[in-house]
Design an enzyme around this catalytic site. Structure first.
Site, PDB file in Angstrom:
ATOM      1  N   GLU A 232       9.605  97.774 -68.224  1.00  0.00           N
ATOM      2  CA  GLU A 232      10.767  98.638 -67.988  1.00  0.00           C
ATOM      3  C   GLU A 232      10.518 100.033 -68.552  1.00  0.00           C
ATOM      4  O   GLU A 232      10.811 101.048 -67.904  1.00  0.00           O
ATOM      5  CB  GLU A 232      12.014  98.050 -68.651  1.00  0.00           C
ATOM      6  CG  GLU A 232      12.371  96.655 -68.186  1.00  0.00           C
ATOM      7  CD  GLU A 232      11.794  95.571 -69.093  1.00  0.00           C
ATOM      8  OE1 GLU A 232      10.592  95.627 -69.426  1.00  0.00           O
ATOM      9  OE2 GLU A 232      12.551  94.658 -69.457  1.00  0.00           O
TER      10      GLU A 232
ATOM     11  N   CYS B 229      13.947  97.754 -74.574  1.00  0.00           N
ATOM     12  CA  CYS B 229      13.995  98.275 -73.199  1.00  0.00           C
ATOM     13  C   CYS B 229      15.436  98.541 -72.777  1.00  0.00           C
ATOM     14  O   CYS B 229      15.700  99.483 -72.035  1.00  0.00           O
ATOM     15  CB  CYS B 229      13.307  97.313 -72.230  1.00  0.00           C
ATOM     16  SG  CYS B 229      11.518  97.300 -72.443  1.00  0.00           S
TER      17      CYS B 229
ATOM     18  N   CYS C 224      14.393  93.197 -72.908  1.00  0.00           N
ATOM     19  CA  CYS C 224      14.550  93.027 -74.355  1.00  0.00           C
ATOM     20  C   CYS C 224      15.449  94.142 -74.890  1.00  0.00           C
ATOM     21  O   CYS C 224      15.800  95.079 -74.160  1.00  0.00           O
ATOM     22  CB  CYS C 224      13.192  93.046 -75.049  1.00  0.00           C
ATOM     23  SG  CYS C 224      12.454  94.694 -75.189  1.00  0.00           S
TER      24      CYS C 224
ATOM     25  N   HIS D 256       6.400  97.689 -72.663  1.00  0.00           N
ATOM     26  CA  HIS D 256       6.997  96.782 -71.680  1.00  0.00           C
ATOM     27  C   HIS D 256       7.124  97.444 -70.308  1.00  0.00           C
ATOM     28  O   HIS D 256       7.134  98.671 -70.183  1.00  0.00           O
ATOM     29  CB  HIS D 256       8.366  96.303 -72.161  1.00  0.00           C
ATOM     30  CG  HIS D 256       8.293  95.297 -73.274  1.00  0.00           C
ATOM     31  ND1 HIS D 256       9.396  94.788 -73.898  1.00  0.00           N
ATOM     32  CD2 HIS D 256       7.214  94.705 -73.850  1.00  0.00           C
ATOM     33  CE1 HIS D 256       9.013  93.905 -74.817  1.00  0.00           C
ATOM     34  NE2 HIS D 256       7.688  93.852 -74.818  1.00  0.00           N
TER      35      HIS D 256
HETATM   36 ZN   LIG Z   1      11.215  95.248 -73.390  1.00  0.00          ZN
END
Ligand SMILES: [Zn+2]
Length: 164
Positions: free
Chosen positions: A80, A106, A103, A78
């Site tokens: 982040e 993260c 999420c 992801h």
């Molecule tokens: Zn994430």
């Protein structure tokens, strides 16, 4: 001649960098960008959602449906986490700008990296168990999370249109 007054705010500036980073994503469905900024308003990390180094976009799937190993989920990093891993310094006290609320995975990485503030735009998964888990962890770890105001979002959208 006086100085320009219609300049970007800091929030618009850093969120725009997150959007610019998202444009590097090869995910056909979801392009997310993240920008980490330190206390001196210096950018110390940028990221977008993509596969790990060496994992070719031609060989790994971007699909969302089907058997687990045929989908992107086991493979994608992801925005982040990429921004954290790409960063150039200790992130204690930094702020992360991200186009989509983080999420739970993260959120863990954000907390452990020392980032203390999350500025986000979309919270389209608000209310899902994953989203609730992120917010529960942020609350307990004293990580502040704030959604950008609508006016800023409009300006960022104009910018997005401008650089496409
Ligand atoms: Zn994430």
């Amino acid at each position: 001649m006086s100085h320009r007054i219609d300049v970007l705010s800091w929030d618009e500036y850093f969120m725009s960098m997150a959007h610019l980073s998202a444009k590097r994503s090869k995910d056909p469905n979801t392009q997310v960008g993240a920008c980490i900024v330190n206390k001196d308003k210096r950018v110390v990390g940028l990221g977008y959602n993509g596969f790990p180094m060496g994992c070719d976009d031609e060989l790994f799937p971007w699909q969302r449906d089907g058997q687990y190993l045929q989908t992107k989920y086991p493979f994608v990093v992801h925005a982040e986490l990429n921004a954290i891993l790409n960063s150039i310094q200790n992130l204690e006290g930094c702020t992360i700008y991200v186009s989509l609320f983080p999420c739970n995975e993260c959120a863990k990485a954000i907390i452990q990296s020392g980032i203390k503030k999350v500025v986000y735009e979309s919270d389209k998964y608000n209310g899902t168990e994953n989203n609730i888990a992120s917010k529960k962890m942020f609350d307990h770890a004293h990580v502040e999370y704030i959604q950008l105001k609508e006016t800023v979002e409009v300006n960022v959208k104009i910018l997005k249109g401008g650089i496409e």
